[in-house]
Write a protein that holds these residues in place. Structure first.
Motif, PDB file in Angstrom:
ATOM      1  N   MET A 187       5.722  27.013 -57.268  1.00  0.00           N
ATOM      2  CA  MET A 187       4.411  26.600 -56.761  1.00  0.00           C
ATOM      3  C   MET A 187       4.525  25.924 -55.402  1.00  0.00           C
ATOM      4  O   MET A 187       3.541  25.399 -54.879  1.00  0.00           O
ATOM      5  N   ASN A 188       5.744  25.909 -54.833  1.00  0.00           N
ATOM      6  CA  ASN A 188       5.999  25.228 -53.559  1.00  0.00           C
ATOM      7  C   ASN A 188       5.722  23.735 -53.664  1.00  0.00           C
ATOM      8  O   ASN A 188       5.252  23.086 -52.729  1.00  0.00           O
ATOM      9  N   LEU A 189       6.024  23.194 -54.861  1.00  0.00           N
ATOM     10  CA  LEU A 189       5.892  21.768 -55.133  1.00  0.00           C
ATOM     11  C   LEU A 189       7.271  21.243 -55.514  1.00  0.00           C
ATOM     12  O   LEU A 189       7.947  21.826 -56.370  1.00  0.00           O
ATOM     13  N   TYR A 190       7.654  20.134 -54.892  1.00  0.00           N
ATOM     14  CA  TYR A 190       9.019  19.638 -55.036  1.00  0.00           C
ATOM     15  C   TYR A 190       9.054  18.402 -55.940  1.00  0.00           C
ATOM     16  O   TYR A 190       8.349  17.423 -55.672  1.00  0.00           O
ATOM     17  N   PRO A 191       9.854  18.421 -56.999  1.00  0.00           N
ATOM     18  CA  PRO A 191       9.895  17.286 -57.922  1.00  0.00           C
ATOM     19  C   PRO A 191      10.630  16.096 -57.319  1.00  0.00           C
ATOM     20  O   PRO A 191      11.744  16.228 -56.832  1.00  0.00           O
ATOM     21  N   ILE A 192       9.968  14.935 -57.340  1.00  0.00           N
ATOM     22  CA  ILE A 192      10.623  13.721 -56.861  1.00  0.00           C
ATOM     23  C   ILE A 192      10.797  12.686 -57.972  1.00  0.00           C
ATOM     24  O   ILE A 192      11.563  11.740 -57.816  1.00  0.00           O
ATOM     25  N   LEU A 193      10.097  12.874 -59.089  1.00  0.00           N
ATOM     26  CA  LEU A 193      10.296  12.034 -60.277  1.00  0.00           C
ATOM     27  C   LEU A 193       9.911  12.866 -61.483  1.00  0.00           C
ATOM     28  O   LEU A 193       8.873  13.539 -61.466  1.00  0.00           O
ATOM     29  N   GLY A 194      10.737  12.838 -62.520  1.00  0.00           N
ATOM     30  CA  GLY A 194      10.430  13.627 -63.707  1.00  0.00           C
ATOM     31  C   GLY A 194      10.994  13.013 -64.957  1.00  0.00           C
ATOM     32  O   GLY A 194      12.097  12.462 -64.951  1.00  0.00           O
ATOM     33  N   VAL A 195      10.228  13.092 -66.046  1.00  0.00           N
ATOM     34  CA  VAL A 195      10.676  12.589 -67.338  1.00  0.00           C
ATOM     35  C   VAL A 195      10.717  13.737 -68.344  1.00  0.00           C
ATOM     36  O   VAL A 195       9.803  14.564 -68.411  1.00  0.00           O
ATOM     37  N   ASP A 196      11.788  13.788 -69.084  1.00  0.00           N
ATOM     38  CA  ASP A 196      12.019  14.809 -70.104  1.00  0.00           C
ATOM     39  C   ASP A 196      11.325  14.381 -71.392  1.00  0.00           C
ATOM     40  O   ASP A 196      11.580  13.288 -71.907  1.00  0.00           O
ATOM     41  N   VAL A 197      10.437  15.222 -71.919  1.00  0.00           N
ATOM     42  CA  VAL A 197       9.786  14.903 -73.184  1.00  0.00           C
ATOM     43  C   VAL A 197      10.150  15.899 -74.289  1.00  0.00           C
ATOM     44  O   VAL A 197       9.450  16.005 -75.298  1.00  0.00           O
ATOM     45  N   TRP A 198      11.258  16.636 -74.109  1.00  0.00           N
ATOM     46  CA  TRP A 198      11.823  17.329 -75.254  1.00  0.00           C
ATOM     47  C   TRP A 198      12.248  16.263 -76.265  1.00  0.00           C
ATOM     48  O   TRP A 198      12.734  15.185 -75.880  1.00  0.00           O
ATOM     49  N   GLU A 199      12.121  16.540 -77.550  1.00  0.00           N
ATOM     50  CA  GLU A 199      12.432  15.514 -78.543  1.00  0.00           C
ATOM     51  C   GLU A 199      13.881  15.060 -78.495  1.00  0.00           C
ATOM     52  O   GLU A 199      14.189  13.914 -78.826  1.00  0.00           O
ATOM     53  N   HIS A 200      14.793  15.928 -78.061  1.00  0.00           N
ATOM     54  CA  HIS A 200      16.191  15.500 -78.025  1.00  0.00           C
ATOM     55  C   HIS A 200      16.427  14.382 -77.010  1.00  0.00           C
ATOM     56  O   HIS A 200      17.462  13.732 -77.042  1.00  0.00           O
ATOM     57  N   ALA A 201      15.463  14.162 -76.100  1.00  0.00           N
ATOM     58  CA  ALA A 201      15.613  13.103 -75.101  1.00  0.00           C
ATOM     59  C   ALA A 201      15.349  11.716 -75.671  1.00  0.00           C
ATOM     60  O   ALA A 201      15.729  10.718 -75.050  1.00  0.00           O
ATOM     61  N   TYR A 202      14.693  11.645 -76.834  1.00  0.00           N
ATOM     62  CA  TYR A 202      14.296  10.320 -77.314  1.00  0.00           C
ATOM     63  C   TYR A 202      14.274  10.149 -78.836  1.00  0.00           C
ATOM     64  O   TYR A 202      14.136   9.032 -79.337  1.00  0.00           O
ATOM     65  N   TYR A 203      14.425  11.229 -79.616  1.00  0.00           N
ATOM     66  CA  TYR A 203      14.091  11.159 -81.032  1.00  0.00           C
ATOM     67  C   TYR A 203      15.026  10.261 -81.841  1.00  0.00           C
ATOM     68  O   TYR A 203      14.597   9.623 -82.808  1.00  0.00           O
ATOM     69  N   LEU A 204      16.298  10.183 -81.484  1.00  0.00           N
ATOM     70  CA  LEU A 204      17.219   9.354 -82.259  1.00  0.00           C
ATOM     71  C   LEU A 204      16.791   7.893 -82.271  1.00  0.00           C
ATOM     72  O   LEU A 204      16.920   7.206 -83.289  1.00  0.00           O
ATOM     73  N   LYS A 205      16.277   7.420 -81.159  1.00  0.00           N
ATOM     74  CA  LYS A 205      15.877   6.013 -81.051  1.00  0.00           C
ATOM     75  C   LYS A 205      14.395   5.805 -81.361  1.00  0.00           C
ATOM     76  O   LYS A 205      14.031   4.857 -82.063  1.00  0.00           O
ATOM     77  N   TYR A 206      13.542   6.676 -80.840  1.00  0.00           N
ATOM     78  CA  TYR A 206      12.103   6.436 -80.902  1.00  0.00           C
ATOM     79  C   TYR A 206      11.381   7.267 -81.952  1.00  0.00           C
ATOM     80  O   TYR A 206      10.172   7.071 -82.147  1.00  0.00           O
ATOM     81  N   LYS A 207      12.104   8.180 -82.613  1.00  0.00           N
ATOM     82  CA  LYS A 207      11.495   9.077 -83.599  1.00  0.00           C
ATOM     83  C   LYS A 207      10.302   9.804 -82.954  1.00  0.00           C
ATOM     84  O   LYS A 207      10.445  10.391 -81.912  1.00  0.00           O
ATOM     85  N   ASN A 208       9.132   9.759 -83.580  1.00  0.00           N
ATOM     86  CA  ASN A 208       7.986  10.490 -83.038  1.00  0.00           C
ATOM     87  C   ASN A 208       7.128   9.641 -82.104  1.00  0.00           C
ATOM     88  O   ASN A 208       6.033  10.049 -81.707  1.00  0.00           O
ATOM     89  N   LYS A 209       7.631   8.484 -81.692  1.00  0.00           N
ATOM     90  CA  LYS A 209       6.853   7.569 -80.851  1.00  0.00           C
ATOM     91  C   LYS A 209       7.143   7.851 -79.368  1.00  0.00           C
ATOM     92  O   LYS A 209       7.813   7.078 -78.684  1.00  0.00           O
ATOM     93  N   ARG A 210       6.632   8.950 -78.897  1.00  0.00           N
ATOM     94  CA  ARG A 210       6.856   9.341 -77.503  1.00  0.00           C
ATOM     95  C   ARG A 210       6.336   8.287 -76.538  1.00  0.00           C
ATOM     96  O   ARG A 210       6.946   8.027 -75.500  1.00  0.00           O
ATOM     97  N   ALA A 211       5.222   7.657 -76.867  1.00  0.00           N
ATOM     98  CA  ALA A 211       4.644   6.643 -75.976  1.00  0.00           C
ATOM     99  C   ALA A 211       5.606   5.477 -75.781  1.00  0.00           C
ATOM    100  O   ALA A 211       5.737   4.951 -74.662  1.00  0.00           O
ATOM    101  N   ASP A 212       6.292   5.064 -76.843  1.00  0.00           N
ATOM    102  CA  ASP A 212       7.249   3.959 -76.727  1.00  0.00           C
ATOM    103  C   ASP A 212       8.406   4.349 -75.818  1.00  0.00           C
ATOM    104  O   ASP A 212       8.879   3.544 -75.004  1.00  0.00           O
ATOM    105  N   TYR A 213       8.875   5.573 -75.973  1.00  0.00           N
ATOM    106  CA  TYR A 213       9.944   6.073 -75.104  1.00  0.00           C
ATOM    107  C   TYR A 213       9.505   6.058 -73.649  1.00  0.00           C
ATOM    108  O   TYR A 213      10.251   5.607 -72.753  1.00  0.00           O
ATOM    109  N   LEU A 214       8.296   6.512 -73.365  1.00  0.00           N
ATOM    110  CA  LEU A 214       7.826   6.593 -71.986  1.00  0.00           C
ATOM    111  C   LEU A 214       7.654   5.203 -71.367  1.00  0.00           C
ATOM    112  O   LEU A 214       7.993   4.992 -70.195  1.00  0.00           O
ATOM    113  N   GLU A 215       7.141   4.265 -72.139  1.00  0.00           N
ATOM    114  CA  GLU A 215       6.994   2.900 -71.629  1.00  0.00           C
ATOM    115  C   GLU A 215       8.363   2.312 -71.301  1.00  0.00           C
ATOM    116  O   GLU A 215       8.534   1.637 -70.282  1.00  0.00           O
ATOM    117  N   SER A 216       9.354   2.580 -72.157  1.00  0.00           N
ATOM    118  CA  SER A 216      10.707   2.096 -71.887  1.00  0.00           C
ATOM    119  C   SER A 216      11.310   2.806 -70.693  1.00  0.00           C
ATOM    120  O   SER A 216      11.983   2.194 -69.855  1.00  0.00           O
TER     121      SER A 216
END
Length: 208
Positions: A160-189
Motif C-alpha cells: 500500500m506504499n505505507l511504511y510500518p514504524i510501530l507495530g504490535v503482534d496480536v497473534w495469540e502466541h505473542a501473549y497467551y502464556l502470560k495473559y491468556k485471552n486478555k489481549r487488552a491487558d497485554y496491549l496495555e503492558s
C-alpha cells in the motif's frame, strides 16, 4: 539477517527475560526461536527452486510482481511477511521502554491524533479490533503522514506504499502464556516497553 536468500534468523536485541514483567521469557523464547525460525526456514524452502528471486530482499519479495504459481506465491508472501513483521516487532521493544516519543515523532503524533494519549487509545483499540491473528501498525506514507491500521495474519502494509514504524503482534502466541485471552491487558503492558528511539529512526528513514 542476510539481505536475501538464504535468510538467517536474526538474534533478539536483548535477553529472553529482558522484557519481564511485561512479556515473560518463555513467550519470548518460543516466539523468536520457534515461530520466527519457522518463517525463516519456510521462506528459504519456498525460494529454493526459484533462483531468479533469490537475490530479492524481504521488502522486494513482498512488493515486486513474482511470476509464481498461486500456491508458491502464497508461500513466499506469507513467510516473507512473517519474517519481516516479526523482525520489526522485536526491534520495536526494549527493556523498560523509552520514556516518551522523540521530538519529531511526538510532533507528528500530536498533529495527526491530537495527543499521545489519543494515539495510544486508537492504536490499542485497533489491535483489540483485529479479529483473529494479525497486527496493529502505526504507518507513514512518503510524505510523513501517519495512520493506524490493522493487518491480518502476516500481511504487510508495504504493497500500500505505507511504511510500518510501530507495530504490535496480536497473534495469540505473542501473549497467551502470560495473559491468556486478555489481549487488552497485554496491549496495555506492551505500551510500557515501546522503543520510541527505534520508532523515530524508522520515521526519519521513511518520511521525507
Amino acid at each position: 539477517m542476510y539481505e536475501h536468500y538464504k535468510f538467517q534468523l536474526e538474534p533478539l536485541p536483548y535477553n529472553y527475560d529482558a522484557l519481564e514483567p511485561w512479556i515473560d521469557s518463555q513467550t519470548m523464547m518460543l516466539h523468536h526461536d520457534r515461530h520466527l525460525r519457522a518463517y525463516v526456514e519456510n521462506l528459504n524452502a519456498a525460494l529454493e527452486g526459484y533462483v531468479q528471486y533469490q537475490g530479492l530482499t524481504l521488502q522486494q519479495l513482498l512488493v515486486y510482481p513474482l511470476n509464481l504459481p498461486p500456491k508458491e506465491l502464497s508461500k513466499v508472501r506469507n513467510n516473507a511477511g512473517g519474517v519481516l513483521n516479526h523482525q520489526l516487532y522485536f526491534t520495536m521493544m526494549r527493556p523498560g521502554g523509552s520514556s516518551s516519543p522523540c521530538p519529531r515523532t511526538r510532533s507528528a503524533l500530536e498533529r495527526t491524533f491530537g495527543s499521545l494519549e489519543a494515539f495510544q487509545d486508537i492504536f490499542i483499540q485497533t489491535a483489540l479490533g483485529q479479529f483473529g491473528s494479525g497486527y496493529a501498525w502505526l504507518v507513514c506514507d512518503p510524505q510523513g503522514r501517519l495512520k493506524v491500521l490493522p493487518t491480518a495474519n502476516q500481511d504487510t502494509t508495504l504493497p500500500m506504499n505505507l511504511y510500518p514504524i510501530l507495530g504490535v503482534d496480536v497473534w495469540e502466541h505473542a501473549y497467551y502464556l502470560k495473559y491468556k485471552n486478555k489481549r487488552a491487558d497485554y496491549l496495555e503492558s506492551w505500551m510500557q516497553i515501546v522503543n520510541w528511539d527505534v520508532v523515530e529512526r524508522y520515521y526519519n528513514a521513511y518520511a521525507k
